[in-house]
Design an enzyme around this catalytic site. Sequence first.
Site, PDB file in Angstrom:
ATOM      1  N   ASN A  71     -10.590  -2.861   1.574  1.00  0.00           N
ATOM      2  CA  ASN A  71      -9.889  -2.850   0.478  1.00  0.00           C
ATOM      3  C   ASN A  71     -11.484  -2.416  -0.496  1.00  0.00           C
ATOM      4  OD1 ASN A  71      -7.288  -3.551   1.070  1.00  0.00           O
ATOM      5  ND2 ASN A  71      -7.759  -5.849   0.482  1.00  0.00           N
ATOM      6  N   HIS A 131       1.165  -1.399   0.236  1.00  0.00           N
ATOM      7  CA  HIS A 131      -0.622  -0.056  -0.278  1.00  0.00           C
ATOM      8  C   HIS A 131       1.091   1.140   0.104  1.00  0.00           C
ATOM      9  CE1 HIS A 131      -3.740  -2.149   1.089  1.00  0.00           C
ATOM     10  NE2 HIS A 131      -3.068  -2.913   1.231  1.00  0.00           N
TER      11      HIS A 131
END
Length: 489
Positions: free
Chosen positions: A133, A60
Amino acid sequence: MTQEAHVTQGPLTTEAGAPVADNQNSETAGAGGPVLVQDQTLLEKLAHFNRERIPERIVHARGAGAYGTFTLTRDVSQWTRAKFLSEVGKQTETFLRFSTVAGNLGSADAVRDPRGFALKFYTEEGNYDLVGNNTPVFFIKDAIKFPDFIHTQKRDPYTGSQEADNVWDFWGLSPESTHQVTWLFGDRGIPATLRHMNGYGSHTYQWNNEAGEVFWVKYHFKTDQGIKNLTTDEANQLSGMDPDSHQRDLRESIERGEFPLWTVQIQVMPAAEAANYRFNPFDLTKVWPHEDYPPIEIGKLELNRNPENIFAEVEQSIFSPAHFVPGIGPSPDKMLQGRLFAYGDAHRYRVGINADHLPVNRPHATDARTNSRDGFLYDGRHKGAKNYEPNSFGGPFQTDRPLWQPTQVTGTTGNTEAPVHAEDNDFVQAGNLYRLMSEDEKARLVDNLAQFISKVSRDDIAERAINNFRQADGDFGKRLDTAVQALRG
């Protein structure tokens, strides 16, 4: 329209506040001579420049963020005692960070990859972080496999590139990934923008009410802008033309006053139903079918303010699923349990032990009262207060009321798989997802998968990968096998 700069007028100064006489020429021993070590303006600038970045996130790393507001639109007090969810119409300030998973900090936005959807609620009982997500499931169900999985997605230690062999070898040997891979290589694998995709809490969480009753909950954030995606060819072209496409779109939409909006929904399962539910409700590779637990609308999430400094507020923002508030807690989800440790540990390494003190991370609607002191960049906020508990000097005290209810456990310790429920297997939900698709969607899914699997160097790895999809749905596997063979010759 651009964000106005906040610059104090007056002479340029050093970090210590002394005025800078010349910011164009370094001090030398005579005209054309060597630079002097006494030029502290030069040395301070170079030393600070060398330290302007912190270690990027392992996963990320590539992210964009914005502040916003969550507004509760439904009474949920029957399920949770969380104060920010206590009154219809109540608003809570939020910060949302979007991200890709596998790419590094300088990678392109428009790539085939899950998108992180990390949301911080600045509640009056402390910050609540919901780390999810843009897919409702994940590749694996146990955190012990996470480092291995990410190693396959990152650059190979020998070649320095992402290798199809590594990716498909791991996925083929981990059938539980089949459901998420079907999501990833379908149309939603490359969102057109960050505004045109859904978000999900993904994990199962505990809610508990004033009476101590326990409920298991899943979160859904449905985009009010509508779902829009990119094809592989469109994404490849956009990545070359504008690697920052998603970040730019988010920032500019907020600057225009077109504030992105999501409808927030939950699925609620009474705790007593979990043990005999047809799927393991704590398995991150599974969804709860909507016919079993219909989504319930509870609020609206709006993004309406851009960060003023990307490094300070996006790169240094931290999120941890261990940041709960009263009325909300963890579940026995083995991936979530691992993340309760791993996220906080990553932030303490990357940003520092006092990362929670930074403006983007500290509570906005209450004060943090701890006995933690000192460490890198400690700001002295506690002044002369005692640093232990209990004390007789008016210090903070324990409440004697846990944030969440205890979970009953039985059995012996050991390295065990999660309990298997009646309809648990690694392929049924991937097959269900495939059969929900239109013929055009199926064709694009098969083509996307075949293009990648065809790059695998070994036939046994390719066949094992194809066989997982064959077990999900016979037609799925047959079409994929044909497409891969055609590409491999």
